[in-house]
Design a protein around this motif. Sequence first.
Motif, short mmCIF file in Angstrom:
data_model
loop_
_atom_site.label_atom_id
_atom_site.label_comp_id
_atom_site.label_asym_id
_atom_site.label_seq_id
_atom_site.Cartn_x
_atom_site.Cartn_y
_atom_site.Cartn_z
N ASP A 105 31.28 26.19 45.44
CA ASP A 105 32.27 25.39 44.73
C ASP A 105 32.68 26.11 43.46
OD1 ASP A 105 32.71 23.08 42.49
OD2 ASP A 105 33.40 22.42 44.46
N ARG A 106 33.93 25.91 43.06
CA ARG A 106 34.43 26.63 41.89
C ARG A 106 33.70 26.25 40.60
NH1 ARG A 106 38.29 22.41 42.77
NH2 ARG A 106 39.13 21.50 40.84
N ALA A 118 35.91 32.03 25.42
CA ALA A 118 35.54 32.12 24.01
C ALA A 118 35.68 33.54 23.47
CB ALA A 118 34.10 31.62 23.82
N LEU A 119 35.65 34.51 24.39
CA LEU A 119 35.80 35.92 24.00
C LEU A 119 37.25 36.39 24.08
CD1 LEU A 119 32.65 37.42 25.77
CD2 LEU A 119 32.95 36.96 23.32
N GLY A 120 38.16 35.47 24.43
CA GLY A 120 39.57 35.82 24.38
C GLY A 120 40.27 36.00 25.71
N TYR A 121 39.67 35.52 26.81
CA TYR A 121 40.27 35.67 28.14
C TYR A 121 40.65 34.30 28.70
CZ TYR A 121 38.41 40.36 27.74
OH TYR A 121 38.13 41.62 27.30
N ALA A 122 41.83 34.21 29.27
CA ALA A 122 42.24 32.99 29.96
C ALA A 122 41.66 33.03 31.36
CB ALA A 122 43.76 32.91 30.03
N CYS A 123 40.75 32.11 31.66
CA CYS A 123 40.00 32.14 32.91
C CYS A 123 40.37 30.96 33.80
CB CYS A 123 38.50 32.13 32.63
SG CYS A 123 37.94 33.59 31.73
N PHE A 124 40.43 31.24 35.10
CA PHE A 124 40.84 30.23 36.07
C PHE A 124 39.89 30.25 37.25
CE2 PHE A 124 44.36 31.70 33.59
CZ PHE A 124 45.06 30.55 33.25
N THR A 125 39.25 29.12 37.52
CA THR A 125 38.33 29.00 38.65
C THR A 125 39.06 28.30 39.78
OG1 THR A 125 37.48 26.94 37.68
CG2 THR A 125 36.26 28.96 37.21
N ALA A 126 39.23 29.01 40.88
CA ALA A 126 40.07 28.50 41.97
C ALA A 126 39.25 28.14 43.20
CB ALA A 126 41.11 29.54 42.34
N GLU A 127 39.63 27.04 43.83
CA GLU A 127 39.10 26.77 45.16
C GLU A 127 39.92 27.56 46.17
OE1 GLU A 127 39.53 22.96 46.99
OE2 GLU A 127 41.50 22.59 46.10
N TYR A 128 39.39 27.68 47.37
CA TYR A 128 40.13 28.29 48.48
C TYR A 128 39.58 27.70 49.77
CZ TYR A 128 35.92 31.29 48.30
OH TYR A 128 34.62 31.76 48.25
N ARG A 129 40.36 27.78 50.83
CA ARG A 129 39.92 27.20 52.08
C ARG A 129 38.73 27.97 52.65
NH1 ARG A 129 45.35 27.32 55.30
NH2 ARG A 129 45.70 29.00 53.79
N LEU A 130 37.66 27.24 52.89
CA LEU A 130 36.44 27.83 53.43
C LEU A 130 36.47 27.79 54.95
CD1 LEU A 130 34.03 26.13 50.89
CD2 LEU A 130 34.82 28.50 50.85
N SER A 131 35.46 28.40 55.56
CA SER A 131 35.50 28.58 57.02
C SER A 131 35.23 27.29 57.80
CB SER A 131 34.51 29.66 57.45
OG SER A 131 33.17 29.25 57.20
N THR A 132 34.89 26.22 57.13
CA THR A 132 34.84 24.92 57.80
C THR A 132 36.25 24.35 57.99
OG1 THR A 132 34.58 23.80 55.67
CG2 THR A 132 32.56 24.32 56.89
N GLU A 133 37.20 24.91 57.24
CA GLU A 133 38.57 24.39 57.22
C GLU A 133 39.58 25.35 57.83
OE1 GLU A 133 41.79 22.75 53.89
OE2 GLU A 133 39.78 23.37 53.29
N ALA A 134 39.42 26.65 57.58
CA ALA A 134 40.38 27.63 58.08
C ALA A 134 39.71 28.99 58.14
CB ALA A 134 41.61 27.69 57.18
N LEU A 135 40.07 29.78 59.14
CA LEU A 135 39.46 31.09 59.33
C LEU A 135 40.19 32.16 58.51
CD1 LEU A 135 38.89 30.96 63.21
CD2 LEU A 135 37.36 30.20 61.36
N TYR A 136 39.54 33.33 58.40
CA TYR A 136 40.19 34.48 57.77
C TYR A 136 41.53 34.73 58.44
CZ TYR A 136 41.20 39.43 57.01
OH TYR A 136 41.82 40.62 56.72
#
Length: 324
Positions: A105-106, A118-136
């Motif tokens: 989980d993200r 806090a060190l100056g980077y804009a950070c983004f935690t993303a979900e993505y479709r896992l293999s229970t939902e969609a294949l590569y």
Amino acid sequence: MRNYLLVFLLLCTFRVYSQTTTGLTGKRDTSYTSYSDYQKTRKQHPDIKLVREFKRPDVREKRNLVYCQRSDRKLMLDAFYPQPKNNQKTPAVLIIHGGGWRSGDRSQHYPLAQRLAALGYACFTAEYRLSTEALYPAAVYDLKAALRWLRANAKIFNIDTTKIAALGFSAGGELAAFMGTTNNNPKYEGENCSLKYSSQVQAIVDMDGTLSFVHPESGEGDDSRSTSAATHWFGYPKKDNPALWAEASPLAHVGKNTPPTLFLNSSVARMHAGRDDFRKELAKYNIYSEVHDFPNAPHSFCLYEPWFEPTVNYIASFLEKVFR
């Protein structure tokens, strides 16, 4: 160019097998969480401490933002970013969680996102479709869309769109490397969301993510006891579709368009299969790379002290160096 890959493909049969969809359960796999991993890992490392979320006045947060509206559902991410200073643009980091392309989980990396913010980077935690939902390659399409969303929303988060890194742990590390090695490759963009923007990244941070599914060092694809995580993700055992397993390997795409790369690795050698060959390819094009190993550390070292703070420091030092 990559002799081991050629030999692997030649040794495999090329009969076409049907892709299996038995792993597409449609149900979330919760077998891997930070807490469950902690319970397992502390048996061998009793002194570890699971890193918790931080609250800092200099870090802003926006959670559960929709980065891609698909026909079947919304894909979400969370933003952790610093207070703007002197109108200076902020480098950005897309953080990709692990869990064998099937679980996780993200929220695993909220602490890392907060510390880097806090060190100056804009950070983004993303979900993505896992293999229970969609294949590569569904996960690849999703994360490319997330990168495009960052550029589409750059003004909101004060992002410097020339300084974006893909960072991931375990399966997320493999995906982060794949993001970088397929820069400017339209085959992996997908067909949804913010398509007029670029998904290019200017740096890769791979924390214990394999670089190749077919490398001699790789441990992926052992289905002798149960279906492996990679087999679930591809829908084929390695022997049934070796070409797909090879194509999905970041090592198959590394080249002149690959950005500088940082490798942070545990003591589990199979989790960084192909790393040395990857670095050799980068060296051919004079592309910078770094490696830092944590001796005796478990695979999930980045979630725990005493390795969390050194991990943050290595990442921040590397990004400062390549973005400077």
